[in-house]
Write a protein that holds these residues in place. Structure first.
Motif, PDB file in Angstrom:
ATOM      1  N   SER A  20      41.688  17.496  19.972  1.00 16.01           N
ATOM      2  CA  SER A  20      41.205  18.801  20.460  1.00 16.01           C
ATOM      3  C   SER A  20      42.284  19.882  20.453  1.00 16.01           C
ATOM      4  N   THR A  21      43.565  19.483  20.430  1.00 16.95           N
ATOM      5  CA  THR A  21      44.628  20.491  20.485  1.00 16.95           C
ATOM      6  C   THR A  21      45.057  20.972  19.097  1.00 16.95           C
ATOM      7  N   GLY A  22      44.479  20.395  18.039  1.00 14.86           N
ATOM      8  CA  GLY A  22      44.848  20.804  16.680  1.00 14.86           C
ATOM      9  C   GLY A  22      44.056  22.027  16.238  1.00 14.86           C
ATOM     10  N   SER A  23      44.233  22.368  14.975  1.00 13.77           N
ATOM     11  CA  SER A  23      43.583  23.559  14.432  1.00 13.77           C
ATOM     12  C   SER A  23      42.049  23.408  14.475  1.00 13.77           C
ATOM     13  N   ILE A  24      41.529  22.309  13.972  1.00 13.93           N
ATOM     14  CA  ILE A  24      40.074  22.069  14.025  1.00 13.93           C
ATOM     15  C   ILE A  24      39.637  21.908  15.480  1.00 13.93           C
ATOM     16  N   GLY A  25      40.427  21.152  16.242  1.00 11.90           N
ATOM     17  CA  GLY A  25      40.076  20.893  17.641  1.00 11.90           C
ATOM     18  C   GLY A  25      39.990  22.182  18.447  1.00 11.90           C
ATOM     19  N   ALA A  46      44.295  14.126  22.554  1.00 11.45           N
ATOM     20  CA  ALA A  46      45.389  14.713  21.763  1.00 11.45           C
ATOM     21  C   ALA A  46      46.478  13.660  21.579  1.00 11.45           C
ATOM     22  N   ASN A  47      47.527  14.035  20.887  1.00 11.48           N
ATOM     23  CA  ASN A  47      48.638  13.096  20.751  1.00 11.48           C
ATOM     24  C   ASN A  47      49.594  13.258  21.926  1.00 11.48           C
ATOM     25  N   ARG A  48      50.246  14.468  22.018  1.00  9.72           N
ATOM     26  CA  ARG A  48      51.192  14.651  23.125  1.00  9.72           C
ATOM     27  C   ARG A  48      51.193  16.054  23.730  1.00  9.72           C
ATOM     28  N   ASN A  49      50.345  16.944  23.246  1.00  8.39           N
ATOM     29  CA  ASN A  49      50.321  18.305  23.789  1.00  8.39           C
ATOM     30  C   ASN A  49      49.507  18.328  25.094  1.00  8.39           C
ATOM     31  N   ALA A  50      50.138  17.788  26.154  1.00  6.75           N
ATOM     32  CA  ALA A  50      49.419  17.566  27.415  1.00  6.75           C
ATOM     33  C   ALA A  50      49.016  18.871  28.098  1.00  6.75           C
ATOM     34  N   LEU A 130      32.941  14.836  10.856  1.00  5.29           N
ATOM     35  CA  LEU A 130      34.160  14.267  10.270  1.00  5.29           C
ATOM     36  C   LEU A 130      35.042  15.343   9.638  1.00  5.29           C
ATOM     37  N   ALA A 131      36.147  15.665  10.341  1.00  2.78           N
ATOM     38  CA  ALA A 131      37.168  16.528   9.741  1.00  2.78           C
ATOM     39  C   ALA A 131      38.245  15.657   9.113  1.00  2.78           C
ATOM     40  N   ASN A 132      38.512  14.515   9.748  1.00  2.00           N
ATOM     41  CA  ASN A 132      39.604  13.636   9.313  1.00  2.00           C
ATOM     42  C   ASN A 132      39.261  12.951   7.989  1.00  2.00           C
ATOM     43  N   LYS A 133      39.620  13.632   6.886  1.00  2.98           N
ATOM     44  CA  LYS A 133      39.260  13.107   5.573  1.00  2.98           C
ATOM     45  C   LYS A 133      39.981  11.806   5.268  1.00  2.98           C
ATOM     46  N   GLU A 134      41.154  11.595   5.930  1.00  2.00           N
ATOM     47  CA  GLU A 134      41.935  10.395   5.653  1.00  2.00           C
ATOM     48  C   GLU A 134      41.146   9.125   5.982  1.00  2.00           C
ATOM     49  N   CYS A 135      40.170   9.203   6.901  1.00  5.26           N
ATOM     50  CA  CYS A 135      39.312   8.040   7.206  1.00  5.26           C
ATOM     51  C   CYS A 135      38.622   7.543   5.933  1.00  5.26           C
ATOM     52  N   VAL A 157      32.854  18.071   7.952  1.00  6.30           N
ATOM     53  CA  VAL A 157      33.392  19.315   8.520  1.00  6.30           C
ATOM     54  C   VAL A 157      34.297  20.034   7.517  1.00  6.30           C
ATOM     55  N   ASP A 158      34.913  19.293   6.606  1.00  8.94           N
ATOM     56  CA  ASP A 158      35.692  19.934   5.553  1.00  8.94           C
ATOM     57  C   ASP A 158      34.788  20.999   4.924  1.00  8.94           C
ATOM     58  N   SER A 159      35.295  22.207   4.721  1.00  7.91           N
ATOM     59  CA  SER A 159      34.402  23.304   4.333  1.00  7.91           C
ATOM     60  C   SER A 159      33.668  23.011   3.015  1.00  7.91           C
ATOM     61  N   ASP A 211      43.833  29.270   7.779  1.00  2.19           N
ATOM     62  CA  ASP A 211      44.800  29.029   8.843  1.00  2.19           C
ATOM     63  C   ASP A 211      44.558  27.607   9.345  1.00  2.19           C
ATOM     64  N   MET A 212      45.464  26.657   8.982  1.00  6.09           N
ATOM     65  CA  MET A 212      45.186  25.236   9.249  1.00  6.09           C
ATOM     66  C   MET A 212      46.437  24.572   9.803  1.00  6.09           C
ATOM     67  N   GLY A 213      46.308  23.287  10.190  1.00  9.14           N
ATOM     68  CA  GLY A 213      47.463  22.508  10.629  1.00  9.14           C
ATOM     69  C   GLY A 213      48.464  22.343   9.483  1.00  9.14           C
ATOM     70  N   SER A 214      49.725  21.988   9.819  1.00 14.82           N
ATOM     71  CA  SER A 214      50.774  21.983   8.795  1.00 14.82           C
ATOM     72  C   SER A 214      50.548  20.931   7.707  1.00 14.82           C
ATOM     73  N   ASP A 273      36.555  30.565   7.169  1.00 11.06           N
ATOM     74  CA  ASP A 273      36.759  30.424   8.611  1.00 11.06           C
ATOM     75  C   ASP A 273      36.163  29.076   9.007  1.00 11.06           C
ATOM     76  N   MET A 274      37.012  28.158   9.487  1.00 16.27           N
ATOM     77  CA  MET A 274      36.540  26.806   9.787  1.00 16.27           C
ATOM     78  C   MET A 274      35.516  26.766  10.910  1.00 16.27           C
ATOM     79  N   ARG A 275      35.381  27.881  11.655  1.00 12.68           N
ATOM     80  CA  ARG A 275      34.377  27.855  12.725  1.00 12.68           C
ATOM     81  C   ARG A 275      32.965  27.750  12.144  1.00 12.68           C
TER      82      ARG A 275
HETATM   83  N1  LIG Z   1      42.721  22.680   9.835  1.00 14.24           N
HETATM   84  C1  LIG Z   1      41.754  22.839   8.972  1.00 14.24           C
HETATM   85  O1  LIG Z   1      41.303  23.957   8.727  1.00 14.24           O
HETATM   86  C2  LIG Z   1      41.164  21.640   8.276  1.00 14.24           C
HETATM   87  C3  LIG Z   1      40.197  21.847   7.290  1.00 14.24           C
HETATM   88  C4  LIG Z   1      39.577  20.744   6.728  1.00 14.24           C
HETATM   89  C5  LIG Z   1      39.933  19.457   7.123  1.00 14.24           C
HETATM   90  N2  LIG Z   1      40.901  19.282   8.053  1.00 14.24           N
HETATM   91  C6  LIG Z   1      41.269  17.919   8.446  1.00 14.24           C
HETATM   92  O2  LIG Z   1      41.078  17.788   9.848  1.00 14.24           O
HETATM   93  C7  LIG Z   1      42.061  16.905  10.402  1.00 14.24           C
HETATM   94  C8  LIG Z   1      42.807  17.662  11.500  1.00 14.24           C
HETATM   95  O3  LIG Z   1      43.500  18.744  10.890  1.00 14.24           O
HETATM   96  P1  LIG Z   1      44.198  19.893  11.734  1.00 14.24           P
HETATM   97  O4  LIG Z   1      44.626  20.899  10.752  1.00 14.24           O
HETATM   98  O5  LIG Z   1      43.326  20.274  12.872  1.00 14.24           O
HETATM   99  O6  LIG Z   1      45.489  19.099  12.280  1.00 14.24           O
HETATM  100  P2  LIG Z   1      46.531  19.541  13.387  1.00 14.24           P
HETATM  101  O7  LIG Z   1      46.402  20.983  13.673  1.00 14.24           O
HETATM  102  O8  LIG Z   1      47.833  18.989  12.978  1.00 14.24           O
HETATM  103  O9  LIG Z   1      45.998  18.750  14.697  1.00 14.24           O
HETATM  104  C9  LIG Z   1      45.993  17.345  14.754  1.00 14.24           C
HETATM  105  C10 LIG Z   1      45.375  16.871  16.044  1.00 14.24           C
HETATM  106  O10 LIG Z   1      45.452  15.437  16.097  1.00 14.24           O
HETATM  107  C11 LIG Z   1      46.177  15.051  17.271  1.00 14.24           C
HETATM  108  N3  LIG Z   1      46.863  13.805  16.952  1.00 14.24           N
HETATM  109  C12 LIG Z   1      47.865  13.622  16.066  1.00 14.24           C
HETATM  110  N4  LIG Z   1      48.217  12.313  16.026  1.00 14.24           N
HETATM  111  C13 LIG Z   1      47.423  11.671  16.922  1.00 14.24           C
HETATM  112  C14 LIG Z   1      47.312  10.333  17.349  1.00 14.24           C
HETATM  113  N5  LIG Z   1      48.102   9.361  16.871  1.00 14.24           N
HETATM  114  N6  LIG Z   1      46.369  10.030  18.284  1.00 14.24           N
HETATM  115  C15 LIG Z   1      45.576  10.997  18.810  1.00 14.24           C
HETATM  116  N7  LIG Z   1      45.643  12.286  18.441  1.00 14.24           N
HETATM  117  C16 LIG Z   1      46.545  12.617  17.500  1.00 14.24           C
HETATM  118  C17 LIG Z   1      47.080  16.221  17.583  1.00 14.24           C
HETATM  119  O11 LIG Z   1      47.535  16.194  18.930  1.00 14.24           O
HETATM  120  P3  LIG Z   1      48.883  17.031  19.370  1.00 14.24           P
HETATM  121  O12 LIG Z   1      48.484  18.481  19.338  1.00 14.24           O
HETATM  122  O13 LIG Z   1      49.138  16.538  20.735  1.00 14.24           O
HETATM  123  O14 LIG Z   1      49.937  16.689  18.377  1.00 14.24           O
HETATM  124  C18 LIG Z   1      46.108  17.372  17.286  1.00 14.24           C
HETATM  125  O15 LIG Z   1      45.195  17.492  18.351  1.00 14.24           O
HETATM  126  C19 LIG Z   1      42.954  16.491   9.227  1.00 14.24           C
HETATM  127  O16 LIG Z   1      42.502  15.265   8.736  1.00 14.24           O
HETATM  128  C20 LIG Z   1      42.721  17.577   8.171  1.00 14.24           C
HETATM  129  O17 LIG Z   1      42.886  17.119   6.855  1.00 14.24           O
HETATM  130  C21 LIG Z   1      41.517  20.345   8.635  1.00 14.24           C
END
Ligand SMILES: NC(=O)c1ccc[n+]([C@@H]2O[C@H](COP(=O)([O-])OP(=O)(O)OC[C@H]3O[C@@H](n4cnc5c(N)ncnc54)[C@H](OP(=O)(O)O)[C@@H]3O)[C@@H](O)[C@H]2O)c1
Length: 400
Positions: A20-25, A46-50, A130-135, A157-159, A211-214, A273-275
């Motif tokens: 939830s603390t990431g870009s999609i979250g 989340a991972n560690r962003n408490a 499903l945003a996590n394509k790695e699954c 969820v991937d656009s 505008d996405m995660g790194s 816009d991912m929303r």
């Molecule tokens: N961003 C986009 O626009 C976009 C578009 C299409 C698809 N996706 C896919 O969506 C997924 C998320 O992308 P994102 O850009 O949102 O990533 P991100 O901004 O890096 O956020 C990752 C999220 O996962 C959490 N996390 C990381 N490792 C974890 C673990 N071991 N256990 C539990 N939580 C963990 C992070 O927590 P912390 O904040 O605490 O580190 C954060 O909430 C990826 O698979 C990406 O390919 C993203």
């Protein structure tokens, strides 16, 4: 799926958000916060962003907040003290959160770390956004089989995949010939290989449209993102590689297309816009309002397209080859890529080394081609760990 609100009848939908603390979250939390009456939030992970996690949990009135990293637990616990929201930590708690009764769950953890919790949600029959394509890249066949066994609905969820999902969802049936994933081409679309060789992380992180995660932003710069999406589409839509096209479209207005035998091409458009794709999944099978800018084609004037340059961006072909070779090869590709992206961001290796390392690891690896029998999720996760170990050594050698 019994007893759940999957009909879009206006009942309150119980939801959880992994990552939830990431870009999609964060975008998901924003939509939930704007629609408090329609959703009841179970767990946020989340991972560690408490700090951010706690404030999201308080804002949404969640039942439970979990950090995967135990070292962030105390911060989470004290931030939630007196709120009545439970706190927990560790990977087992993350999986337990994914198993909580819910109607819908956002799978937005980044990387292979998202696989087990997402599978836990699949096993409950919870609708998985499903945003996590790695699954799907790591364990596509086992993942889709698990969804089928449990009657679980997966909403992409991937656009690009959301666009194709919407282009396929129409009353006329049959006749699908191919699908097309569009690609912005990333920040280095017009760069030469020589210039890319000396690209810095800050150059690669400057995405022209999104505008996405790194991690996903670097994947866009190498175009490995499009490679991962090819594998994702192969599993989601059950199509072979030769029926999945990639088209570079720098304006990122058309997100995906479906081509039919009668010459019809259904395309989905929208501002980048991912929303929008998150809202499509959150309200499915209805639609909801999302606070995105209106598409103004007269303002944009022209949309342009070109073929991807696979010599300049070898990651696309590496992914196509891995897809053809099967889940084990795709797992090796994904794990090596995750490590290489992190090493590039740490300035330990150069930009072109990312795809270079992936290609070398795949060439050296010992894996079973095609319909191998060992592609259950646990053995693929073991292969993921082994690959990280080997790729880590190869990265160290390159960095020294
Ligand atoms: N961003 C986009 O626009 C976009 C578009 C299409 C698809 N996706 C896919 O969506 C997924 C998320 O992308 P994102 O850009 O949102 O990533 P991100 O901004 O890096 O956020 C990752 C999220 O996962 C959490 N996390 C990381 N490792 C974890 C673990 N071991 N256990 C539990 N939580 C963990 C992070 O927590 P912390 O904040 O605490 O580190 C954060 O909430 C990826 O698979 C990406 O390919 C993203």
């Amino acid at each position: 799926m019994q007893g759940m609100n999957k009909s879009g009848t206006g009942e309150i939908r119980r939801v959880s958000v992994l990552g939830s603390t990431g870009s999609i979250g964060r975008n998901t939390v924003e939509l939930l916060a704007a629609n408090r009456d329609a959703y009841e939030v179970q767990a946020l992970v989340a991972n560690r962003n408490a700090e951010l996690l706690a404030s999201q949990a308080i804002e949404l009135g969640a039942r439970l907040a979990i950090v995967a990293d135990d070292s962030a637990y105390q911060t989470l616990k004290s931030a939630l003290s007196g709120t009545g929201i439970d706190a927990a930590s560790g990977p087992v708690a993350v999986e337990a959160a994914a198993r909580l009764p819910a109607d819908w769950i956002m799978a937005a953890i980044v990387g292979a770390a998202g696989l087990k919790p997402t599978v836990a949600a699949l096993e409950q029959g919870t609708i998985v956004a499903l945003a996590n394509k790695e699954c799907l890249v790591c364990a596509g066949r086992a993942f889709m089989a698990c969804a089928a066994e449990n009657g679980t609905i997966i909403l992409p969820v991937d656009s690009e995949h959301s666009a194709i999902f919407q282009s396929l969802d129409q009353p006329l049936k049959g006749g699908l010939e191919s699908i097309t994933l569009t690609a912005s081409g990333g920040p280095f679309r017009t760069w030469t290989r020589e210039r890319m060789a000396v690209a810095r992380p800050e150059d690669a992180l400057r995405h022209p449209n999104w505008d996405m995660g790194s991690k996903v932003t670097i994947d866009s710069a190498t175009m490995m993102n499009k490679g991962l999406e090819l594998i994702e589409a192969h599993h989601l839509f059950n199509l072979d590689s030769d029926r999945i096209e990639v088209l570079v479209h720098p304006e990122s207005i058309i997100h995906g297309m479906a081509t039919y035998a009668d010459g019809t091409v259904m395309a989905q458009m929208g501002v980048p816009d991912m929303r929008t794709p998150i809202a499509v999944s959150l309200a499915w099978p209805q639609r909801m309002a999302a606070p995105v800018a209106k598409l103004d084609l007269a303002e944009i004037k022209s949309l342009t397209f070109e073929k991807p340059d696979i010599k300049k961006f070898p990651a696309i072909q590496l992914a196509r080859d891995a897809m053809a070779a099967g889940d084990q090869a795709a797992t090796i590709l994904n794990a090596t890529n995750e490590l290489a992206v992190a090493a590039f961001l740490d300035k330990k290796i150069g930009f072109l080394d990312i795809a270079g390392l992936v290609g070398e690891r795949l060439a050296r690896a010992d894996f079973v081609f095609g319909e191998d029998t060992s592609s259950d999720i646990d053995s693929l996760l073991a292969l993921d760990q082994e690959t990280r170990h080997l790729a880590g050594e190869e990265i160290l050698a390159k960095a020294s």
